[in-house]
Design an enzyme around this catalytic site. Structure first.
Site, PDB file in Angstrom:
ATOM      1  N   LEU A  47       0.863  -1.181   0.000  1.00  0.00           N
ATOM      2  CA  LEU A  47       0.000   0.000   0.000  1.00  0.00           C
ATOM      3  C   LEU A  47       0.899   1.230   0.000  1.00  0.00           C
ATOM      4  O   LEU A  47       1.990   1.221   0.585  1.00  0.00           O
ATOM      5  CB  LEU A  47      -0.887   0.022   1.241  1.00  0.00           C
ATOM      6  CG  LEU A  47      -2.108  -0.901   1.271  1.00  0.00           C
ATOM      7  CD1 LEU A  47      -2.670  -0.954   2.683  1.00  0.00           C
ATOM      8  CD2 LEU A  47      -3.170  -0.429   0.292  1.00  0.00           C
ATOM      9  N   ASP A  48       0.452   2.309  -0.644  1.00  0.00           N
ATOM     10  CA  ASP A  48       1.189   3.561  -0.591  1.00  0.00           C
ATOM     11  C   ASP A  48       1.324   4.012   0.860  1.00  0.00           C
ATOM     12  O   ASP A  48       0.457   3.710   1.687  1.00  0.00           O
ATOM     13  CB  ASP A  48       0.456   4.650  -1.370  1.00  0.00           C
ATOM     14  CG  ASP A  48       0.420   4.376  -2.869  1.00  0.00           C
ATOM     15  OD1 ASP A  48       1.289   3.624  -3.350  1.00  0.00           O
ATOM     16  OD2 ASP A  48      -0.477   4.918  -3.547  1.00  0.00           O
ATOM     17  N   PRO A  49       2.390   4.768   1.191  1.00  0.00           N
ATOM     18  CA  PRO A  49       2.522   5.274   2.563  1.00  0.00           C
ATOM     19  C   PRO A  49       1.290   6.045   3.024  1.00  0.00           C
ATOM     20  O   PRO A  49       0.872   5.930   4.182  1.00  0.00           O
ATOM     21  CB  PRO A  49       3.751   6.183   2.475  1.00  0.00           C
ATOM     22  CG  PRO A  49       4.580   5.567   1.394  1.00  0.00           C
ATOM     23  CD  PRO A  49       3.586   5.068   0.374  1.00  0.00           C
ATOM     24  N   ALA A  51      -1.772   5.519   2.206  1.00  0.00           N
ATOM     25  CA  ALA A  51      -2.951   4.651   2.313  1.00  0.00           C
ATOM     26  C   ALA A  51      -3.010   3.931   3.652  1.00  0.00           C
ATOM     27  O   ALA A  51      -2.005   3.693   4.317  1.00  0.00           O
ATOM     28  CB  ALA A  51      -2.954   3.634   1.177  1.00  0.00           C
ATOM     29  N   ARG A 182      -4.399   5.688  -7.763  1.00  0.00           N
ATOM     30  CA  ARG A 182      -3.941   7.051  -8.034  1.00  0.00           C
ATOM     31  C   ARG A 182      -4.076   7.381  -9.524  1.00  0.00           C
ATOM     32  O   ARG A 182      -4.513   8.471  -9.900  1.00  0.00           O
ATOM     33  CB  ARG A 182      -2.479   7.201  -7.602  1.00  0.00           C
ATOM     34  CG  ARG A 182      -2.297   7.396  -6.113  1.00  0.00           C
ATOM     35  CD  ARG A 182      -0.827   7.504  -5.752  1.00  0.00           C
ATOM     36  NE  ARG A 182      -0.129   6.240  -5.948  1.00  0.00           N
ATOM     37  CZ  ARG A 182       1.049   6.127  -6.545  1.00  0.00           C
ATOM     38  NH1 ARG A 182       1.651   7.192  -7.038  1.00  0.00           N
ATOM     39  NH2 ARG A 182       1.642   4.952  -6.647  1.00  0.00           N
TER      40      ARG A 182
END
Length: 302
Positions: A47-49, A51, A182
């Protein structure tokens, strides 16, 4: 030379971790591994930071099923802002362009989301973990370098705006593996002619786990204050991730053949199907692939 010995407990199971915002998936994984004092752990998709939400942590033999979950569909809840774009596609980035979004109607939003639903192609973002000539794209992006990325085919099963507050849109996303939310949001902004970026993102489902009970790092830390048994009760069995696959029971002779790596003859499943295998006592053994002649080649995961 002496063999390197792993440190930590031997654990087998799955932890449905609720990753906090502002932390990388690997850091969250390492914190969970340390709290469980586990000798082996991995996760099933970063997961993105920015998220939050479902990060499935696999301990021990459960790491053998990580590929099955990596290829699974995913569910997200996203808060996005119309009227601006950032260099990362989310709120962690620098705003690169602003445009008036006050004239965008709900009907235009609905039509744009329909165009981005189904089988589509996406160009992966520069701020991603994909590699170009051995270097992560996000490392190149931080150096101001942009390279050509070929589009990839993905599937968006659902992209639905559930609420709107002026330029802020709340949406539900159900998509295939490899989909960048995104990028999906950026493409929505392009379709509307005003730009858009992700403000908040939360993963709520992965494969068979849809809106499951998740455990925060704070909860793990509190449980670790007592003893490991409190933590271990939070783990799911390895086969919990495979419940959508058919289950087959092997008798003692079949189990013996499977343990020696020999295909087992059965005619209950179609060729190519992947099945769960249990013994006569309903203990999970592993997974099997059905061959053209009906035999099953199995792999131990227990």
């Amino acid at each position: 030379m002496p063999r390197h010995r792993r440190k930590g407990r031997t654990l087998n199971g799955l932890l449905l971790l609720d990753k906090p915002s502002g932390m990388t998936s690997n850091r969250a994984l390492q914190k969970a591994k340390r709290l469980f004092n586990a000798d082996k752990a991995g996760h099933t998709g970063s997961l993105d930071p920015l998220a939050t939400g479902l990060l499935t942590v696999c301990f021990g033999r459960a790491t053998k099923i990580s590929d099955f979950l990596l290829t699974s569909d995913k569910h997200y809840k996203v808060l996005l802002r119309l009227g601006a774009t950032t260099d990362t596609g989310d709120a962690d980035g620098r705003i690169t362009r602003e445009q008036d979004a006050s004239t965008v109607t709900d009907e235009q939003v609905r039509q744009a989301t329909q165009c981005l639903t189904g089988d589509i192609e996406q160009v992966p973002p520069m701020y991603s973990a994909l590699k170009h000539q051995g270097t992560r794209l996000y490392r190149l992006a931080r150096q101001g370098v942009e390279v050509t990325r070929p589009p990839r085919a993905v599937k968006v099963y659902r992209l639905e705006v559930t609420r709107r507050e002026d330029a802020l849109l709340y949406a539900d996303v159900h998509c295939s593996k490899g989909t960048y939310v995104r990028t999906l949001v950026e493409d929505l902004g392009k379709a509307l002619g005003c730009g858009a970026y992700v403000v908040e993102l939360r993963r709520t489902g992965l494969g068979p786990f849809v809106d499951p009970v998740m455990h925060t790092l704070e909860k793990l830390e509190k449980s670790a204050d007592t003893d490991f048994s409190s933590l271990d009760r939070l783990l799911l069995p390895v086969d919990a991730a495979l419940q959508s696959w058919p289950a087959l029971a092997f008798d003692e002779y079949m189990m013996e053949e499977a343990r020696y790596g020999r295909p087992v003859q059965m005619h209950e499943s179609p060729p190519g199907e992947i099945v769960r295998i249990y013994d006569v006592n309903n203990r999970f053994y592993g997974v099997g692939t059905v061959l053209e002649d009906g035999r099953i080649v199995s792999k131990c995961l227990s």
